[in-house]
Design a protein around this motif. Structure first.
Motif, PDB file in Angstrom:
ATOM      1  N   ARG A 133       0.822  -1.208   0.000  1.00 10.38           N
ATOM      2  CA  ARG A 133       0.000   0.000   0.000  1.00 10.38           C
ATOM      3  C   ARG A 133       0.859   1.263   0.000  1.00 10.38           C
ATOM      4  NH1 ARG A 133      -2.712  -1.252   5.475  1.00 10.38           N
ATOM      5  NH2 ARG A 133      -0.692  -2.285   5.746  1.00 10.38           N
ATOM      6  N   SER A 134       0.272   2.340  -0.509  1.00  8.21           N
ATOM      7  CA  SER A 134       0.950   3.633  -0.512  1.00  8.21           C
ATOM      8  C   SER A 134       1.401   4.012   0.891  1.00  8.21           C
ATOM      9  CB  SER A 134       0.004   4.709  -1.063  1.00  8.21           C
ATOM     10  OG  SER A 134       0.417   6.004  -0.683  1.00  8.21           O
ATOM     11  N   ALA A 135       2.565   4.652   0.987  1.00  3.14           N
ATOM     12  CA  ALA A 135       3.056   5.119   2.279  1.00  3.14           C
ATOM     13  C   ALA A 135       2.203   6.246   2.834  1.00  3.14           C
ATOM     14  CB  ALA A 135       4.505   5.589   2.145  1.00  3.14           C
ATOM     15  N   HIS A 136       1.461   6.923   1.963  1.00  5.37           N
ATOM     16  CA  HIS A 136       0.700   8.108   2.375  1.00  5.37           C
ATOM     17  C   HIS A 136      -0.793   7.854   2.502  1.00  5.37           C
ATOM     18  CE1 HIS A 136       4.154  10.874   1.815  1.00  5.37           C
ATOM     19  NE2 HIS A 136       4.512   9.975   0.918  1.00  5.37           N
ATOM     20  N   ASP A 137      -1.306   6.868   1.794  1.00  4.42           N
ATOM     21  CA  ASP A 137      -2.735   6.564   1.832  1.00  4.42           C
ATOM     22  C   ASP A 137      -2.897   5.062   1.627  1.00  4.42           C
ATOM     23  OD1 ASP A 137      -5.440   6.193   1.497  1.00  4.42           O
ATOM     24  OD2 ASP A 137      -5.689   7.692  -0.080  1.00  4.42           O
ATOM     25  N   PRO A 138      -3.147   4.319   2.714  1.00  2.48           N
ATOM     26  CA  PRO A 138      -3.210   2.847   2.606  1.00  2.48           C
ATOM     27  C   PRO A 138      -4.328   2.334   1.713  1.00  2.48           C
ATOM     28  CG  PRO A 138      -2.946   3.527   4.896  1.00  2.48           C
ATOM     29  CD  PRO A 138      -3.255   4.762   4.114  1.00  2.48           C
ATOM     30  N   SER A 139      -5.262   3.196   1.296  1.00  4.05           N
ATOM     31  CA  SER A 139      -6.313   2.749   0.389  1.00  4.05           C
ATOM     32  C   SER A 139      -5.839   2.753  -1.057  1.00  4.05           C
ATOM     33  CB  SER A 139      -7.551   3.637   0.523  1.00  4.05           C
ATOM     34  OG  SER A 139      -7.336   4.921  -0.057  1.00  4.05           O
ATOM     35  N   ARG A 140      -4.662   3.306  -1.316  1.00  7.83           N
ATOM     36  CA  ARG A 140      -4.158   3.422  -2.686  1.00  7.83           C
ATOM     37  C   ARG A 140      -2.947   2.509  -2.900  1.00  7.83           C
ATOM     38  NH1 ARG A 140      -6.342   7.781  -5.515  1.00  7.83           N
ATOM     39  NH2 ARG A 140      -7.664   9.063  -4.173  1.00  7.83           N
ATOM     40  N   ILE A 141      -2.694   2.201  -4.172  1.00  5.47           N
ATOM     41  CA  ILE A 141      -1.567   1.336  -4.495  1.00  5.47           C
ATOM     42  C   ILE A 141      -0.255   2.075  -4.262  1.00  5.47           C
ATOM     43  CG2 ILE A 141      -2.939   0.064  -6.187  1.00  5.47           C
ATOM     44  CD1 ILE A 141      -1.299   1.498  -8.382  1.00  5.47           C
ATOM     45  N   SER A 142       0.789   1.306  -4.097  1.00  2.00           N
ATOM     46  CA  SER A 142       2.127   1.876  -3.926  1.00  2.00           C
ATOM     47  C   SER A 142       2.806   2.125  -5.260  1.00  2.00           C
ATOM     48  CB  SER A 142       2.994   0.920  -3.122  1.00  2.00           C
ATOM     49  OG  SER A 142       3.080  -0.325  -3.794  1.00  2.00           O
ATOM     50  N   GLY A 143       2.290   1.508  -6.318  1.00  2.00           N
ATOM     51  CA  GLY A 143       3.005   1.481  -7.587  1.00  2.00           C
ATOM     52  C   GLY A 143       3.985   0.333  -7.591  1.00  2.00           C
TER      53      GLY A 143
ATOM     54  N   GLY B  77       7.781  -2.543  -2.618  1.00  3.21           N
ATOM     55  CA  GLY B  77       8.296  -2.577  -1.261  1.00  3.21           C
ATOM     56  C   GLY B  77       9.502  -1.681  -1.071  1.00  3.21           C
ATOM     57  N   SER B  78      10.368  -1.610  -2.068  1.00  7.73           N
ATOM     58  CA  SER B  78      11.564  -0.774  -1.952  1.00  7.73           C
ATOM     59  C   SER B  78      11.196   0.692  -1.791  1.00  7.73           C
ATOM     60  CB  SER B  78      12.458  -0.966  -3.180  1.00  7.73           C
ATOM     61  OG  SER B  78      13.130  -2.205  -3.137  1.00  7.73           O
ATOM     62  N   ALA B  79      10.259   1.168  -2.626  1.00 13.38           N
ATOM     63  CA  ALA B  79       9.866   2.575  -2.544  1.00 13.38           C
ATOM     64  C   ALA B  79       9.211   2.893  -1.213  1.00 13.38           C
ATOM     65  CB  ALA B  79       8.924   2.915  -3.698  1.00 13.38           C
ATOM     66  N   VAL B  80       8.338   2.022  -0.734  1.00 13.71           N
ATOM     67  CA  VAL B  80       7.618   2.287   0.511  1.00 13.71           C
ATOM     68  C   VAL B  80       8.565   2.219   1.709  1.00 13.71           C
ATOM     69  CG1 VAL B  80       5.768   1.464   2.021  1.00 13.71           C
ATOM     70  CG2 VAL B  80       5.408   1.592  -0.441  1.00 13.71           C
ATOM     71  N   ALA B  81       9.552   1.319   1.676  1.00 14.38           N
ATOM     72  CA  ALA B  81      10.523   1.237   2.776  1.00 14.38           C
ATOM     73  C   ALA B  81      11.269   2.552   2.945  1.00 14.38           C
ATOM     74  CB  ALA B  81      11.501   0.096   2.529  1.00 14.38           C
ATOM     75  N   VAL B  82      11.587   3.217   1.839  1.00 12.17           N
ATOM     76  CA  VAL B  82      12.257   4.515   1.902  1.00 12.17           C
ATOM     77  C   VAL B  82      11.275   5.599   2.339  1.00 12.17           C
ATOM     78  CG1 VAL B  82      13.370   6.311   0.514  1.00 12.17           C
ATOM     79  CG2 VAL B  82      14.041   3.923   0.238  1.00 12.17           C
ATOM     80  N   ALA B  83      10.088   5.600   1.744  1.00 11.12           N
ATOM     81  CA  ALA B  83       9.107   6.645   2.055  1.00 11.12           C
ATOM     82  C   ALA B  83       8.683   6.617   3.512  1.00 11.12           C
ATOM     83  CB  ALA B  83       7.895   6.498   1.144  1.00 11.12           C
TER      84      ALA B  83
ATOM     85  N   SER C  52       9.182   0.732 -13.436  1.00 11.60           N
ATOM     86  CA  SER C  52       9.087   0.226 -12.066  1.00 11.60           C
ATOM     87  C   SER C  52       9.988   0.950 -11.081  1.00 11.60           C
ATOM     88  CB  SER C  52       9.410  -1.271 -12.045  1.00 11.60           C
ATOM     89  OG  SER C  52       8.481  -1.994 -12.819  1.00 11.60           O
ATOM     90  N   GLY C  53      10.966   1.689 -11.558  1.00 10.93           N
ATOM     91  CA  GLY C  53      11.799   2.474 -10.669  1.00 10.93           C
ATOM     92  C   GLY C  53      11.361   3.918 -10.591  1.00 10.93           C
ATOM     93  N   ARG C  54      10.232   4.241 -11.251  1.00 12.22           N
ATOM     94  CA  ARG C  54       9.773   5.634 -11.296  1.00 12.22           C
ATOM     95  C   ARG C  54       8.352   5.801 -10.780  1.00 12.22           C
ATOM     96  NH1 ARG C  54      10.778   6.143 -17.463  1.00 12.22           N
ATOM     97  NH2 ARG C  54      10.884   3.875 -17.292  1.00 12.22           N
ATOM     98  N   VAL C  55       7.421   4.962 -11.208  1.00 12.92           N
ATOM     99  CA  VAL C  55       6.039   5.088 -10.751  1.00 12.92           C
ATOM    100  C   VAL C  55       5.934   4.962  -9.223  1.00 12.92           C
ATOM    101  CG1 VAL C  55       3.735   4.045 -10.841  1.00 12.92           C
ATOM    102  CG2 VAL C  55       5.046   4.396 -12.954  1.00 12.92           C
ATOM    103  N   PRO C  56       6.592   3.978  -8.576  1.00  3.84           N
ATOM    104  CA  PRO C  56       6.508   3.922  -7.115  1.00  3.84           C
ATOM    105  C   PRO C  56       7.125   5.142  -6.442  1.00  3.84           C
ATOM    106  CG  PRO C  56       7.349   1.852  -8.019  1.00  3.84           C
ATOM    107  CD  PRO C  56       7.370   2.850  -9.119  1.00  3.84           C
TER     108      PRO C  56
END
Length: 565
Positions: free
Chosen positions: A129-139, A144-150, A165-169
């Motif tokens: 899930r998105s780091a900012h809104d759990p109702s939305r996708i993370s991309g 997981g890599s993007a959300v771990a940083v965010a 895949s290295g940009r949308v998330p």
């Protein structure tokens, strides 16, 4: 005789903070494999010893998360499919290079299975899930890599990028994503998606941090960067009409980003986006998807009922098995024509500015196979159509052998909005220089050795910082005199019972904050400092371990008053 407790060092403190953060955020879907905390603490102590011996470790103590299709010795490589898992005998070169620079690998992260997707939901380990809104996708697929940083768990993370895949998330989670020129970073030890197009990417919260990691990962550049005629940056900008359907507010946010570049001195030029969007459609709709079957098709054919196989991913990969060879040659000819048209359209522009994605769907919108809304049915209700929509602006980049930077560019309706700069191969550094213009100046509060006239103030001045005003913090802090060289204070937030402390508010270029963080000495750390007017800005705080035995100097009201006592 009792065994003495292991030494708690600054790097160990950082490791413990990361594991505490993992527990606090409760996002188990981010991870496939986590290393034991005790292992990282032992590595952190070893790094401290190496630093004390004079070894240069530019990433000492930075926590690194690694996408689950990249080899990490000691953890299984799953590519998001447990039945595919194998035990790598060594780190992938990109992991080894960052570890050699002092990075600590915390674990492997979740992804769209076999890196097939831009949604981050196609995994038996759970939808990220998105780091900012759990109702939305993370991309995805490097979800997981993007959300771990965010979420502030990892400082850096590795992903891969074949179609975006290295940009949308990065865009969906408000962080930076660098997609290098193909071949600049080695892909050995990476489970391929499309081997001829794959790139290893890096996520970070700031551009300087991402740049530093990319430089440490990169192979020597085999050819010079294309020559550039001196002058202002030249940015190609399509009309919003050519961008197609965007989420509400996204067209305005895109135009605002273009305006910021223009205000910073860039020259904007109109461009016809047609060859880019036509090539983007070919990545999945054409014969190029057959390379995904080459990568893992035999595994799927040999175990079609293997536990954990995602049906959408299986459908995409097995459908590619029957694409005739003649279609691939026809698509290659068409792509060559589109690449030539795109090159002509760019001309001598330094970069193409685009939204990273057309919108940010919810988990429900991606999961739904049917929707009463024709808009959702055509764009989001079908998970494959939702994925195709997300790749509208990213899919063509690797097909055209270009590099890209995804950077935050504000918010829309309280959620991150990101844009992407795309340029010719080997202009990676140029793109990051342009991307710094997108981020407004940063502000930082200082209370000690960085104050005007103090020993570390030249660090601020060298980064182009300027003093905004002298002020005080909110009355919720205590100030301690640390035993450091040069002398400096430690600011501690205690809430009730605290005092107002003299502070200076400085403004510096956005990239300057990242560079300042990179040289920030222990035990200082960056956090949010509340000022007397109720605003909160980044500022220097102190790690709690360093306050033991430090003199409380709060009564002086500030560092300068204490020095002049």
């Amino acid at each position: 005789m009792p065994v003495p407790a292991p030494l708690v060092t600054p790097l160990v403190t950082r490791v413990r903070a990361a594991y505490a953060r993992i527990e606090a955020v409760d996002r188990p879907e981010v991870w496939i494999g986590l290393r034991p905390q005790s292992d990282l603490e032992a590595e952190a102590r070893s790094l401290e010893a190496r630093l004390a011996a004079g070894e240069q470790l530019p990433l000492a103590g930075r926590l690194l998360a690694v996408k689950g299709n990249i080899d990490v010795a000691g953890l299984p490589t799953t590519a998001g499919c447990p039945s595919y898992a194998y035990e790598p005998s060594a780190d992938a070169p990109v992991v080894a290079r960052l570890r050699a620079a002092g990075a600590l690998v915390i674990g492997t992260t979740n992804l769209d299975q076999f890196a097939t997707g831009l949604v981050g939901t196609r995994s038996p380990y759970g939808a990220v899930r998105s780091a900012h809104d759990p109702s939305r996708i993370s991309g995805g697929s490097s979800s997981g890599s993007a959300v771990a940083v965010a979420l502030g768990i990892a400082d850096l993370a590795l992903g891969t990028d074949t179609a975006g895949s290295g940009r949308v998330p990065a865009a969906f989670n408000g962080i930076v994503g660098l997609k290098p020129t193909r071949g600049l970073v080695p892909t050995q030890g990476v489970v391929p998606a499309c081997a001829s197009l794959d790139c290893v990417t890096v996520f970070a919260r700031t551009l300087p941090e991402a740049e530093q990691a990319l430089a440490l990962m990169a192979n020597p550049v085999p050819q010079p960067v294309p020559a550039r005629v001196p002058g202002p940056w030249r940015i190609a900008v399509p009309s919003t009409a050519q961008l197609g359907e965007l989420d509400p507010g996204w067209a305005e946010a895109y135009e605002s980003a273009a305006a910021r570049l223009q205000a910073a001195g860039a020259v904007l030029r109109a461009i016809d986006l047609t060859p880019f969007t036509q090539a983007a459609a070919m990545l999945y709709e054409g014969a190029f998807v057959a390379e995904r079957y080459t990568a893992v098709g035999a595994f799927i054919d040999g175990a079609p009922d293997a536990p954990g196989l995602d049906p959408t991913v299986v459908g995409i990969i097995t459908a590619a098995r029957d694409i005739p060879a003649h279609r691939l040659f026809a698509d290659q000819a068409e792509l060559a024509a589109l690449r030539a048209a795109a090159t002509d359209a760019l001309g001598d522009a330094d970069a193409l500015l685009l939204p990273t994605a057309p919108g940010h769907p919810t988990l429900a919108e991606v999961d739904a196979h049917r929707s009463p809304s024709s808009q959702l049915r055509s764009n989001r209700g079908d998970p494959i159509a939702a994925n195709a929509r997300l790749g509208r602006f990213t899919n063509s980049t690797n097909l055209f052998d270009q590099c890209a930077v995804a950077a935050p560019a504000g918010e829309v309706a309280g959620l991150p909005f990101g844009v992407m700069l795309i340029g010719p191969a080997h202009t990676d550094e140029r793109l990051t220089r342009i991307a710094t213009l997108l981020t407004p100046p940063s502000r930082i509060a200082v209370v000690g050795a960085h104050l005007t006239g103090q020993p570390l103030n030249p660090q601020l001045l060298s980064l182009g910082a300027r003093l905004i005003r002298t002020t005080t913090t909110a009355p919720v802090y205590r100030l301690h005199a640390l035993r450091t060289d040069p002398p400096k204070p430690g600011l501690e937030r205690i809430g009730e019972g605290g005092s107002a402390i003299e502070a200076e508010l400085w403004e510096l270029p956005a990239e300057g904050l990242g560079r300042l963080i990179a040289v920030l000495p222990a035990p200082m750390t960056l956090g949010r400092v509340e000022l007397t007017d109720g605003t909160a800005v980044p500022g220097f705080l102190c790690e709690p371990y360093a306050l033991d035995g430090a003199a409380d100097i709060t009564s002086h009201g500030g560092w300068r008053a204490y020095l002049g006592r």
